[in-house]
Design a protein around this motif. Structure first.
Motif, PDB file in Angstrom:
ATOM      1  N   LEU A  12      21.781  51.497 -15.328  1.00 23.08           N
ATOM      2  CA  LEU A  12      21.512  51.459 -16.782  1.00 23.08           C
ATOM      3  C   LEU A  12      22.824  51.791 -17.488  1.00 23.08           C
ATOM      4  O   LEU A  12      23.072  52.918 -17.888  1.00 23.08           O
ATOM      5  CB  LEU A  12      20.434  52.474 -17.174  1.00 23.08           C
ATOM      6  N   ASP A  13      23.684  50.794 -17.612  1.00 18.30           N
ATOM      7  CA  ASP A  13      25.074  51.043 -18.013  1.00 18.30           C
ATOM      8  C   ASP A  13      25.398  50.563 -19.422  1.00 18.30           C
ATOM      9  O   ASP A  13      26.551  50.407 -19.777  1.00 18.30           O
ATOM     10  CB  ASP A  13      26.013  50.377 -17.005  1.00 18.30           C
ATOM     11  N   SER A  14      24.364  50.306 -20.237  1.00 16.68           N
ATOM     12  CA  SER A  14      24.650  49.833 -21.602  1.00 16.68           C
ATOM     13  C   SER A  14      24.499  50.989 -22.582  1.00 16.68           C
ATOM     14  O   SER A  14      23.496  51.688 -22.579  1.00 16.68           O
ATOM     15  CB  SER A  14      23.685  48.713 -21.981  1.00 16.68           C
ATOM     16  N   LYS A  15      25.510  51.163 -23.405  1.00 17.72           N
ATOM     17  CA  LYS A  15      25.486  52.255 -24.382  1.00 17.72           C
ATOM     18  C   LYS A  15      24.637  51.847 -25.584  1.00 17.72           C
ATOM     19  O   LYS A  15      24.683  50.684 -26.003  1.00 17.72           O
ATOM     20  CB  LYS A  15      26.917  52.541 -24.810  1.00 17.72           C
ATOM     21  N   ASN A  73      14.942  46.383  -9.436  1.00 19.40           N
ATOM     22  CA  ASN A  73      15.241  45.750  -8.141  1.00 19.40           C
ATOM     23  C   ASN A  73      14.399  46.321  -6.994  1.00 19.40           C
ATOM     24  O   ASN A  73      14.592  45.938  -5.836  1.00 19.40           O
ATOM     25  CB  ASN A  73      16.731  45.919  -7.798  1.00 19.40           C
ATOM     26  N   ARG A  74      13.516  47.251  -7.308  1.00 18.42           N
ATOM     27  CA  ARG A  74      12.579  47.861  -6.345  1.00 18.42           C
ATOM     28  C   ARG A  74      13.277  48.735  -5.304  1.00 18.42           C
ATOM     29  O   ARG A  74      12.699  49.031  -4.265  1.00 18.42           O
ATOM     30  CB  ARG A  74      11.755  46.797  -5.620  1.00 18.42           C
ATOM     31  N   ASP A  75      14.532  49.106  -5.574  1.00 15.78           N
ATOM     32  CA  ASP A  75      15.230  49.989  -4.632  1.00 15.78           C
ATOM     33  C   ASP A  75      15.896  51.142  -5.377  1.00 15.78           C
ATOM     34  O   ASP A  75      16.841  51.749  -4.894  1.00 15.78           O
ATOM     35  CB  ASP A  75      16.288  49.194  -3.849  1.00 15.78           C
ATOM     36  N   GLY A  76      15.399  51.431  -6.589  1.00 18.09           N
ATOM     37  CA  GLY A  76      15.997  52.501  -7.397  1.00 18.09           C
ATOM     38  C   GLY A  76      17.091  52.009  -8.316  1.00 18.09           C
ATOM     39  O   GLY A  76      17.652  52.787  -9.080  1.00 18.09           O
ATOM     40  N   THR A  77      17.408  50.705  -8.262  1.00 22.38           N
ATOM     41  CA  THR A  77      18.431  50.168  -9.160  1.00 22.38           C
ATOM     42  C   THR A  77      17.848  49.073 -10.050  1.00 22.38           C
ATOM     43  O   THR A  77      16.765  48.541  -9.769  1.00 22.38           O
ATOM     44  CB  THR A  77      19.631  49.576  -8.382  1.00 22.38           C
ATOM     45  N   PHE A  78      18.600  48.758 -11.111  1.00 22.60           N
ATOM     46  CA  PHE A  78      18.184  47.762 -12.100  1.00 22.60           C
ATOM     47  C   PHE A  78      19.313  46.769 -12.341  1.00 22.60           C
ATOM     48  O   PHE A  78      20.485  47.102 -12.216  1.00 22.60           O
ATOM     49  CB  PHE A  78      17.835  48.448 -13.429  1.00 22.60           C
ATOM     50  N   THR A  79      18.932  45.561 -12.725  1.00 17.94           N
ATOM     51  CA  THR A  79      19.907  44.525 -13.083  1.00 17.94           C
ATOM     52  C   THR A  79      19.668  44.093 -14.525  1.00 17.94           C
ATOM     53  O   THR A  79      18.524  43.853 -14.924  1.00 17.94           O
ATOM     54  CB  THR A  79      19.745  43.293 -12.161  1.00 17.94           C
ATOM     55  N   ASP A  80      20.745  43.995 -15.296  1.00 21.17           N
ATOM     56  CA  ASP A  80      20.647  43.565 -16.698  1.00 21.17           C
ATOM     57  C   ASP A  80      20.371  42.062 -16.747  1.00 21.17           C
ATOM     58  O   ASP A  80      21.206  41.252 -16.328  1.00 21.17           O
ATOM     59  CB  ASP A  80      21.954  43.897 -17.420  1.00 21.17           C
TER      60      ASP A  80
END
Length: 553
Positions: A12-15, A73-80
């Motif tokens: 979650l890298d968007s400010k 992504n079902r592995d603890g990460t997300f894609t924008d």
């Protein structure tokens, strides 16, 4: 019980950009944005939609801040996936709510703005189409739209839409700090809302053909004293089977629109006892949430307020009669914080609703003051003591709660599908937070995903009762909750209804009262799974999540 902020490693890298960082000229720069836990692609994993803002001076073309949709992504990460989904949009974003307005099986997305609102139709293939103008809900572009919720107020099976409004504001003529002068503890700050003209709330009726009609006047919404509206909550607060609408108002009495079952509403907040503080004063309400925290069968309320005040805890005595239980309930200890996002949620799955409040000052200028709690502020976490009282456990719950941030909207949901409730927080001029709940309590739980047939497809407004029998106890433990669009401060929780059930090894009874009036009854249900319940048919699918536990760090 620990809450860890895993936003950065999750992607979650968007400010979130919102107004000036150290100084604000207008009130518009202070309110911040909401956030949604939203399974947009129906894969059983919660995605995250973050509303974004802008700055008065604007941005070069192509560099404007945008909303963001992050796919799980079902592995603890997300894609924008914002661009791919067709959701790139910039402006003074405010609230977000979710619901399947055309009953096609995919939940749609509504975002409020200072200016024109946006309704995104979910196309079911990972993309969205902006249908705001066609649907008739964009508005005239002059309103400051805030909290929102899809609600089937007339129970015709089509989701209607309620949009709160804050103030009528034109930046060309709006007062600036020096004009008042507008002061807070001796420093110049943005003016308002007192002294500015309050906005009018809107109710849109769903015509069933993809369009909506503004029925604010006809329904009595305009007759109420609704003004300076922020957080919106829909809930059946008088147990008559019809959804009511509560609006947390800033600097004035809050509103409770009671559903009169004939297409009209009446504001009963004053006589109901949930409009003012315990000593009868108007408050600066921001966020609002409901739960039956004492298991008496009535939905109670918690509301966040301005600094110098406490939050409000309204205990529902039945029939939409409330008593202010803020001090008796243990929520009267802190007046130094300024509350925004909030929610009842069962953090340890013990079957009792706890409370989380997100804080942050409204004026960045308070950085100059040594007497305040600061602009970034810590959260408040209250554990339900099961006797009508709550205990402040904020410092025992990990850095996700105790580290100060300038928080605004927050949403609750289980993003890693491990059975405990996590939260996502939108901030002002900072990165969002994803607070993963790591519970060692080992308690059981059940989630219900409603699929309406005669009722609206999302099942919004369905009342669910969950009855368990705690081990070694004779008395049944009966919880209630509802499928709800919007809520808190400008935000959307997971549409799946979650119940913690402690050590109970089965759910004796799950009763779902649909908006259509139909009641589905399920007995002897195995815990620790998601039940997909179709109106009139019962359980049509289940999901279990043991596989995700291994992915915990």
């Amino acid at each position: 019980m620990t809450f860890l902020n895993v936003a950065r490693e999750s992607g979650l890298d968007s400010k979130t950009i919102y107004g000036g960082e150290h100084k604000n000229k207008y009130l518009l720069e202070t309110t911040g944005c909401g956030v949604a836990f939203y399974d947009y692609d129906n894969d059983g994993w919660l995605d995250i939609f973050l509303v974004n803002g802008t700055r008065l001076e604007g941005f070069p073309v192509g560099q404007e801040p945008s909303n963001h949709l992050f796919k799980n992504n079902r592995d603890g990460t997300f894609t924008d996936v914002t661009e791919k989904a067709g959701l790139v949009h910039s402006g003074w974003g405010q609230g977000v709510c979710v619901g399947d307005y055309d009953n096609d099986g995919f939940d749609d997305l509504f975002v409020t703005y200072f200016g024109k609102n946006v309704l995104y139709h979910n196309n079911g293939n990972g993309t969205f189409t902006d249908v705001s103008e066609k649907a008739g809900v964009a508005g005239n572009g002059k309103r400051w739209n805030t909290g929102c919720a899809f609600v089937d107020y007339d129970r015709d099976g089509q989701l209607d839409l309620f949009v709160a409004n804050y103030i009528d504001m034109d930046l060309k003529t709006a007062p600036v700090p020096e004009s008042g002068p507008c002061l807070y503890k001796g420093i110049l700050v943005a003016c308002g809302p007192p002294g500015l003209i309050g906005g009018k709330n809107i109710l849109y009726h769903n015509n069933g053909n993809g369009t909506f009609t503004d029925v604010s006047e006809k329904s009595g919404i305009l007759k109420a004293n609704g003004t300076y509206g922020l957080g919106v909550l829909t809930a059946d607060l008088d147990n008559d089977g019809w959804p009511d609408i509560y609006v947390a108002n800033d600097s004035t009495a809050s509103a409770l629109y009671q559903n009169k079952k004939n297409g009209t509403f009446a504001d009963i907040a004053l006589e109901a006892g949930c409009a003012l503080s315990a000593d009868g004063k108007p408050q600066a309400g921001m966020g609002i949430s409901a739960a039956d925290y004492d298991l008496d069968g009535n939905l109670d309320l918690v509301k966040t307020n301005f600094a110098g005040d406490t939050p409000s805890l309204y205990h529902n005595l039945g029939g939409a009669n409330f008593e202010d239980a803020t001090f008796q309930g243990g929520l009267g200890k802190h007046t130094q914080y300024l509350g925004w996002g909030c929610g009842f949620f069962d953090m340890e799955n013990d079957g009792w609703a706890d409370i989380l409040i997100c804080n942050g000052h409204v004026y960045p200028e308070v950085e100059q003051l040594k007497t305040e709690a600061g602009y970034p502020q810590r959260k408040l976490l209250y554990k339900n003591l099961r006797n009508g009282r709550f205990d402040d456990v904020s410092y025992d719950a990990g850095p996700g709660i105790s580290v100060p941030v300038a928080a605004r909207g927050c949403a609750f949901g289980d993003f890693d599908n491990d059975g405990d409730l996590d939260l996502v927080v939108n901030t002002v001029n900072d990165f969002p937070q994803l607070l993963r709940c790591d519970s060692t309590a080992g308690n059981n739980w059940i989630k219900v995903k409603t699929i309406g047939t005669k009722s609206n497809r999302s099942g919004i407004g369905a009342r669910i009762r969950c009855v368990t029998r705690p081990l070694g106890e004779n008395n049944a433990h009966s919880q209630i909750d509802e499928v709800r669009s919007g809520g808190g401060y400008f935000s959307q929780n997971d549409l799946r209804v979650h119940f913690g059930i402690g050590k109970a090894d089965k759910v004796e009874l799950l009763e779902i009262r649909w908006p259509s009036g139909l009641v589905d009854t399920l007995k002897g249900v195995t815990p620790n799974q998601v039940l997909f319940v179709k109106e009139g048919e019962g359980i049509v699918r289940t999901m279990t999540f043991e596989q995700s536990k291994a992915k915990k760090r």
